[in-house]
Design a protein around this motif. Structure first.
Motif, PDB file in Angstrom:
ATOM      1  N   PRO A 193       0.746  -1.236  -0.014  1.00 21.17           N
ATOM      2  CA  PRO A 193       0.017   0.014   0.010  1.00 21.17           C
ATOM      3  C   PRO A 193       0.831   1.433  -0.130  1.00 21.17           C
ATOM      4  O   PRO A 193       0.551   2.363  -0.316  1.00 21.17           O
ATOM      5  CB  PRO A 193      -0.783   0.031   1.156  1.00 21.17           C
ATOM      6  N   THR A 194       2.179   1.224   0.274  1.00 24.88           N
ATOM      7  CA  THR A 194       2.993   2.415   0.554  1.00 24.88           C
ATOM      8  C   THR A 194       4.201   1.935  -0.217  1.00 24.88           C
ATOM      9  O   THR A 194       4.691   0.853  -0.636  1.00 24.88           O
ATOM     10  CB  THR A 194       3.396   2.767   1.978  1.00 24.88           C
ATOM     11  N   THR A 195       5.119   3.123  -0.426  1.00 24.26           N
ATOM     12  CA  THR A 195       6.473   2.905  -0.619  1.00 24.26           C
ATOM     13  C   THR A 195       7.315   2.468   0.272  1.00 24.26           C
ATOM     14  O   THR A 195       6.777   2.669   1.418  1.00 24.26           O
ATOM     15  CB  THR A 195       6.940   4.066  -1.426  1.00 24.26           C
ATOM     16  N   ALA A 196       8.715   2.609   0.357  1.00 21.86           N
ATOM     17  CA  ALA A 196       9.569   2.333   1.337  1.00 21.86           C
ATOM     18  C   ALA A 196       9.247   3.176   2.634  1.00 21.86           C
ATOM     19  O   ALA A 196       9.463   4.420   2.236  1.00 21.86           O
ATOM     20  CB  ALA A 196      11.152   1.940   1.140  1.00 21.86           C
ATOM     21  N   PHE A 197       9.110   2.745   3.831  1.00 23.66           N
ATOM     22  CA  PHE A 197       8.844   3.700   4.734  1.00 23.66           C
ATOM     23  C   PHE A 197      10.247   3.922   5.681  1.00 23.66           C
ATOM     24  O   PHE A 197      11.188   3.287   5.470  1.00 23.66           O
ATOM     25  CB  PHE A 197       7.747   3.297   5.920  1.00 23.66           C
ATOM     26  N   LYS A 198      10.125   4.844   6.604  1.00 21.98           N
ATOM     27  CA  LYS A 198      11.499   5.155   7.360  1.00 21.98           C
ATOM     28  C   LYS A 198      11.829   3.811   8.258  1.00 21.98           C
ATOM     29  O   LYS A 198      10.824   3.442   8.968  1.00 21.98           O
ATOM     30  CB  LYS A 198      11.067   6.415   8.107  1.00 21.98           C
ATOM     31  N   ILE A 199      13.235   3.827   8.501  1.00 22.95           N
ATOM     32  CA  ILE A 199      13.374   2.677   9.550  1.00 22.95           C
ATOM     33  C   ILE A 199      12.937   3.229  10.817  1.00 22.95           C
ATOM     34  O   ILE A 199      13.189   4.384  11.222  1.00 22.95           O
ATOM     35  CB  ILE A 199      14.988   2.656   9.550  1.00 22.95           C
ATOM     36  N   GLY A 200      12.534   2.319  11.664  1.00 24.14           N
ATOM     37  CA  GLY A 200      11.811   2.625  12.993  1.00 24.14           C
ATOM     38  C   GLY A 200      10.344   3.111  13.041  1.00 24.14           C
ATOM     39  O   GLY A 200       9.678   3.148  14.351  1.00 24.14           O
ATOM     40  N   GLU A 201       9.874   3.479  11.760  1.00 18.81           N
ATOM     41  CA  GLU A 201       8.461   4.259  11.608  1.00 18.81           C
ATOM     42  C   GLU A 201       7.445   3.056  12.194  1.00 18.81           C
ATOM     43  O   GLU A 201       6.437   3.463  12.831  1.00 18.81           O
ATOM     44  CB  GLU A 201       8.365   4.483  10.321  1.00 18.81           C
ATOM     45  N   ASN A 202       7.477   1.993  11.605  1.00 16.46           N
ATOM     46  CA  ASN A 202       6.501   0.998  11.928  1.00 16.46           C
ATOM     47  C   ASN A 202       6.878  -0.188  13.115  1.00 16.46           C
ATOM     48  O   ASN A 202       6.097  -0.939  13.442  1.00 16.46           O
ATOM     49  CB  ASN A 202       6.072   0.146  10.569  1.00 16.46           C
ATOM     50  N   ILE A 203       8.064   0.003  13.346  1.00 15.53           N
ATOM     51  CA  ILE A 203       8.357  -1.490  14.129  1.00 15.53           C
ATOM     52  C   ILE A 203       7.829  -1.666  15.322  1.00 15.53           C
ATOM     53  O   ILE A 203       7.549  -2.802  15.887  1.00 15.53           O
ATOM     54  CB  ILE A 203      10.184  -1.235  14.153  1.00 15.53           C
ATOM     55  N   THR A 204       7.347  -0.353  15.923  1.00 18.40           N
ATOM     56  CA  THR A 204       6.658  -0.715  17.209  1.00 18.40           C
ATOM     57  C   THR A 204       5.077  -0.668  16.965  1.00 18.40           C
ATOM     58  O   THR A 204       4.489  -0.877  17.844  1.00 18.40           O
ATOM     59  CB  THR A 204       6.791   0.640  18.322  1.00 18.40           C
ATOM     60  N   ASP A 205       4.687  -0.640  15.906  1.00 14.78           N
ATOM     61  CA  ASP A 205       3.190  -0.932  15.373  1.00 14.78           C
ATOM     62  C   ASP A 205       3.027  -2.010  14.609  1.00 14.78           C
ATOM     63  O   ASP A 205       2.693  -2.079  13.496  1.00 14.78           O
ATOM     64  CB  ASP A 205       2.624   0.131  14.849  1.00 14.78           C
TER      65      ASP A 205
END
Lengths: 477, 492
Positions: free
Chosen positions: B405-417
């Motif tokens: 659904p997206t392009t590459a996200f930032k490192i750490g952006e999703n890791i806690t979710d």
């Protein structure tokens, strides 16, 4: 109050396939630790199982021999638990669709016939073995047995006594050995029984709380464990306590069971279908082929030995205790046509030799052709009974050629009547006292003279010929 | 044009024509790895000496006139969950930090027999669990376009290494999008083969009924060539399909005339990034202009794919990862007195958070009392998804969809979710549940200049048809090449 004991059995048998259930490692018993292993049976990351179809075939045969329905669409499931002897931390087994269901095994105890229900039979893999090193105080794991194919045969709770349990186990053992699917050696662990036991007041409709006993490795121990556990449970109840549903271990040395783990906080095995194996569909042809390959069962052999070959029931039973003996009996009889003679030689001589040599009955080899030859020579009077035993022992030990052995050792009976005649004359000459006694009517003296003659001829003369010639000579004196 | 810009087949041709030796090719790529991978972190293990030795051996075979594949002598890399004999196969986990398998995976045997030169093992999410390569014990791999961003995952190391020109191609594995999504994030091409197309023997299992090994390359033609080499029946994997061989001989005529391409409209609704949507629908329009027919329809059941996937994948993973108990190989904790301590401490210290989360989820859905409510429902949903794809393929040859659904996200952006991370798999997991193939190719850039990928999904063993459409698309676009040039002007 009188009590009734209710028992159900879970019997594990290791199958006699050459290779393991999911890899090509040998199933041979023993071997230095961790020498019969590969990445598959030792559960390394990334490996996959491939099913040995002989396991399915053996399971089908076992199911047919125990009157089971064969499940056409089979699956394997994973039983998950942690233990060092289980390298994948799951055992591949069958929970939802076991290969055989709804069978029965008929037994007889003290003349009473009874049918024991088979709830199910399923295929699974064996685990490894933990070996404790008392010097190092460490425990090591031997994975040789990992992946050896097993059948678990689950009975209904139909047993009411230790005698019934033992009769069933003996029948099962005999059936499986005759089918060639297992060697059923309790001492090597290729047949193991877990005993589920409960007690209830005689006549009660409900079952009592049951315990499961593991680690019982002889028929004798099973009898003792059942007696102990039934007594223990009755005592508990009579003391006003309750029986706890638990697994108990039989301690052979203390002659007692003790609690291993309670089922009330039982492990959750998180069974689910094994995704690494495809379902197995068993066709009608496969079942028919298995049927056609099934050998004659022991009970049928016994009936035939009595009705067609004229053996006693006792002899028939002894001969069929080991399939190898029954087959030797049949093959040899077919060649010499003397069932009683063959039977006597097996029961009288061969079984003694087996015991003396401390070999397992299924490991011996006796050439039926050579054995038949020995029996023919005996029956035709060409060798005597002692010589028969001697030649047979040599056959058992060194697989000698009977005729050359007999010639070499000079065991053949004398066919030279001239030599008998001259020997008899010699004996008469040397025993004037006995001649006198004989003439005086003492029959004993005749026997003595026969004995003297036989001794001089080293037993190789035909006794009838000696009798005849001696009588003629004495009468003509 | 530099060597690093060339496709695997182009390098293979140069080697065959003796424009370059196997050793020269290997050396050039090793130099590039040395120069760039310190920062990119796409490799767990670099096989410099072994790679050069292997290059010399392949050269010798070629010089002796042995007929090898068009990939002979071409350097490549292998995801670290694919077993390589005597070479660390860690799955990017502390649990297997010292595990050197005594055997090669089937795919490795095949690719080496074809003359591949293995330059190393690539980084990944721990045990392939994740979509960002951030859960690796060896640290996150970076996106070659933007070092602040993730390369996707779990085959993030393989995709980043190909994207950055550190190897011309690599092997990855795809359980729920682990080849396609990093391809999309890194601007490279990949194929998730039909379940049973490539032997899983030697692929360290995550979810046995979903895992497949597949190729990652610069374009789909390379990927087809790699897939022909590594596929085929293997008696050591009961789930590998018998009596089927890929035939790509009709896949490279550049035509999509008459192909019917389905657009599941519910794939293009809420949650899909506008730039991604525009790029993928733009690609669909181009395919139409090239002669394909478009067909819009709904696949509502696919909305349940993510929960069904996480139930089934975690259930299987909880069992597959049970063998890591500290007893036989891998990490063992020194703490503890009892057997239970060895199990618990080794596993608590050896596994990372995400792996533990999935083991717990999986153990829960299989536990007695919950099996019917979760695992069984998961299987039922899976059957419905499979049925829904079958129905779709009665009306069209293939489906076009976004990869993520997206392009590459930032490192750490999703890791806690984790929930947000799992929802990123919405377009990919249904393919694995259905056991069908999909091809992922670049189809544009977003406003930040990050690559966007599309996937073509087809019926079981329709890879040749998917490759044909993807190849025609790549003949008519240069996203897969521009992506590469763009990256060079950027971070590298």
């Amino acid at each position: 109050m009188s009590w009734e004991t209710v028992i159900g059995l879970e019997v594990h048998v290791e199958l006699a396939t050459k290779s393991k259930i999911f890899c090509s490692c040998t199933t041979e018993f023993g071997g230095a630790p961790n020498t019969h292993v590969c990445p598959v049976c030792s559960g390394l990351p990334g490996v996959l199982p491939t099913l040995n179809e002989n396991v399915v075939e053996f399971a089908i045969k076992t199911g047919l021999a125990t009157n089971c329905e064969i499940t056409r669409f089979n699956k394997f499931d994973r039983k998950n638990y942690f233990y060092p002897d289980l390298p994948k931390a799951y055992q591949v087994s069958q929970l939802y669709l076991p290969i055989c269901r709804n069978g029965h095994v008929d037994i007889e105890v003290n003349g009473n016939k009874k049918s024991i229900g088979i709830h199910e039979i399923h295929m699974e893999e064996d685990a490894g073995k933990l070996v404790h090193d008392p010097w190092e105080d460490s425990t090591l794991v031997d994975y040789n047995r990992c992946g050896v194919p097993l059948l678990e045969i689950v009975s209904e709770p139909d047993f009411r006594s230790a005698e019934e349990v033992i009769a069933y186990l003996e029948k099962l053992r005999e059936t499986l050995i005759y089918l060639g699917v297992s060697d059923c050696k309790m001492q090597e662990g290729s047949m193991r029984a877990d005993v589920n036991l409960s007690v209830r007041p005689t006549g009660a409709a409900e079952f009592g709380t049951r315990t499961e006993m593991k680690n019982i490795n002889s028929f004798k121990a099973i009898g003792r464990a059942i007696a102990y556990e039934a007594k223990r449970q009755i005592e508990q109840i009579e003391m006003g306590k309750r029986v706890i549903q638990e697994t108990r271990r039989w301690d052979e040395n203390k002659d007692a069971t003790y609690a291993m783990r309670s089922k009330e906080n039982a492990q959750d095995y998180r069974y689910f279908p094994e995704p690494d194996l495809l379902p197995i569909e068993i066709s009608e042809e496969w079942i028919e082929r298995a049927k056609s390959e099934m050998p004659e069962p022991a009970w049928a052999k016994r009936e035939r030995y009595v009705s067609e070959m004229g053996l006693s029931e006792y002899d028939a039973k002894v001969l069929t205790t080991e399939r190898s003996l029954a087959l030797l009996f049949e093959d040899t009889t077919a060649l010499c046509g003397e069932p009683k003679e063959v039977c006597n030689l097996i029961i009288g001589e061969l079984m003694r030799l087996i015991t003396e040599s401390q070999t397992a009955a299924d490991k011996i080899y006796v050439d039926p052709g050579k054995m038949a030859e020995i029996i023919k020579l005996t029956v035709e009077g060409k060798i005597n009974r002692n010589a028969e035993k001697e030649v047979f022992e040599a056959l058992f030990k060194e697989d000698i050629d009977p005729v050359s052995y007999i010639e070499e050792k000079g065991l053949m009976m004398l066919e030279d009547d001239g030599l008998v005649e001259s020997t008899v004359e010699e004996v008469i000459k040397n025993n004037p006292k006995s001649i006198e006694d004989y003439k005086g009517g003492k029959q004993k003296a005749f026997g003595f003279l026969v004995g003297q003659t036989m001794r001089a001829l080293k037993g190789k003369a035909n006794p009838q010929t000696v009798n005849k010639i001696l009588k003629e000579k004495l009468d003509s004196l | 044009m530099e060597l690093y810009d060339k496709t695997a087949l182009e390098i293979g041709r140069m080697i065959k024509n003796k424009d370059i030796s196997c050793r020269e090719a290997a050396k050039a790529y090793i130099e590039n790895i040395k120069a760039k991978d310190g920062e990119l972190n796409s490799f767990v293990t670099v096989l410099e000496e072994e790679g050069l030795k292997q290059a010399d051996e392949v050269q010798k075979r070629l010089d002796l006139g042995e007929e090898l594949s068009p990939l002979a002598g071409v350097p490549m890399a292998i995801k670290d969950n694919i077993c390589t004999k005597d070479v660390l196969t860690s799955c990017s986990s502390k649990m297997l930090y010292n595990f050197k398998p005594p055997y090669n995976a089937c795919a490795v045997e095949k690719i080496e027999a074809a003359g591949a030169v293995v330059l190393g093992k690539t980084n990944m999410d721990e045990f392939a669990m994740g979509g960002s390569t951030e859960t690796s014990y060896y640290g996150a791999t970076k996106n070659p376009y933007d070092y602040e961003r993730v390369p996707g995952g779990s085959s993030g190391g393989s995709a980043a290494a190909v994207g950055a020109g550190l190897v011309p191609y690599a092997l990855g594995s795809d359980t729920g999008g682990s080849i396609r999504q990093p391809c999309s994030f890194c601007g490279v091409s990949g194929i998730k083969p039909t379940y049973g197309g490539v032997s899983r023997y030697g692929l360290v299992a995550f979810a046995s009924s979903l895992d497949q090994i597949g190729p990652i390359g610069k374009d789909v033609r390379d990927c087809a060539e790699i897939l022909s080499v590594i596929s085929g029946h293997d008696r050591r994997d009961s789930t590998s399909v018998k009596g089927f061989e890929y035939d790509f001989s009709d896949s490279f005529d550049g035509s999509v005339k008459g192909l019917k391409i389905g657009i599941p409209t519910n794939f293009y609704g809420e949650g899909l990034n506008e730039d991604v949507k525009t790029s993928v629908l733009g690609a669909a329009k181009l395919l139409k202009d090239m002669g394909a027919e478009l067909y819009e329809f709904e696949m509502p059941v696919v909305d349940y794919a993510v929960p069904a996937y996480y139930i089934i994948a975690c259930a299987e993973a909880s069992s597959n990862l049970s063998r890591y108990d500290g007893i036989k190989y891998g990490y063992r904790s020194n703490e503890g007195e009892s057997l239970l301590d060895v199990f618990v401490n080794s596993r608590s210290e050896g596994f990372g958070m995400e792996v533990k989360r999935r083991i717990m989820l999986g153990s829960f859905v299989l536990s007695s009392g919950y099996y019917d409510a979760y695992y069984k429902k998961g299987l039922q949903t899976r059957a419905l998804i499979k049925k829904s794809f079958n129905e779709a393929f009665e009306k069209c040859d293939m489906i076009i969809s976004p990869v993520a659904p997206t392009t590459a996200f930032k490192i750490g952006e999703n890791i806690t979710d984790p929930l947000k991370m799992y929802l990123g798999d919405i377009y990919t997991v249904a393919v694995n549940l259905a056991g069908i193939p999909a091809v992922s190719v670049p189809c544009g850039f977003d406003g930040k200049g990050l690559p966007v990928g599309l996937q073509l999904i087809g019926q079981t063993f329709s890879e040749a048809k998917l490759v044909k459409a993807a190849y025609a698309y790549q003949q008519n676009t240069d996203w897969h090449k521009r992506a590469f040039e763009k990256m060079k002007g950027g971070s590298l």
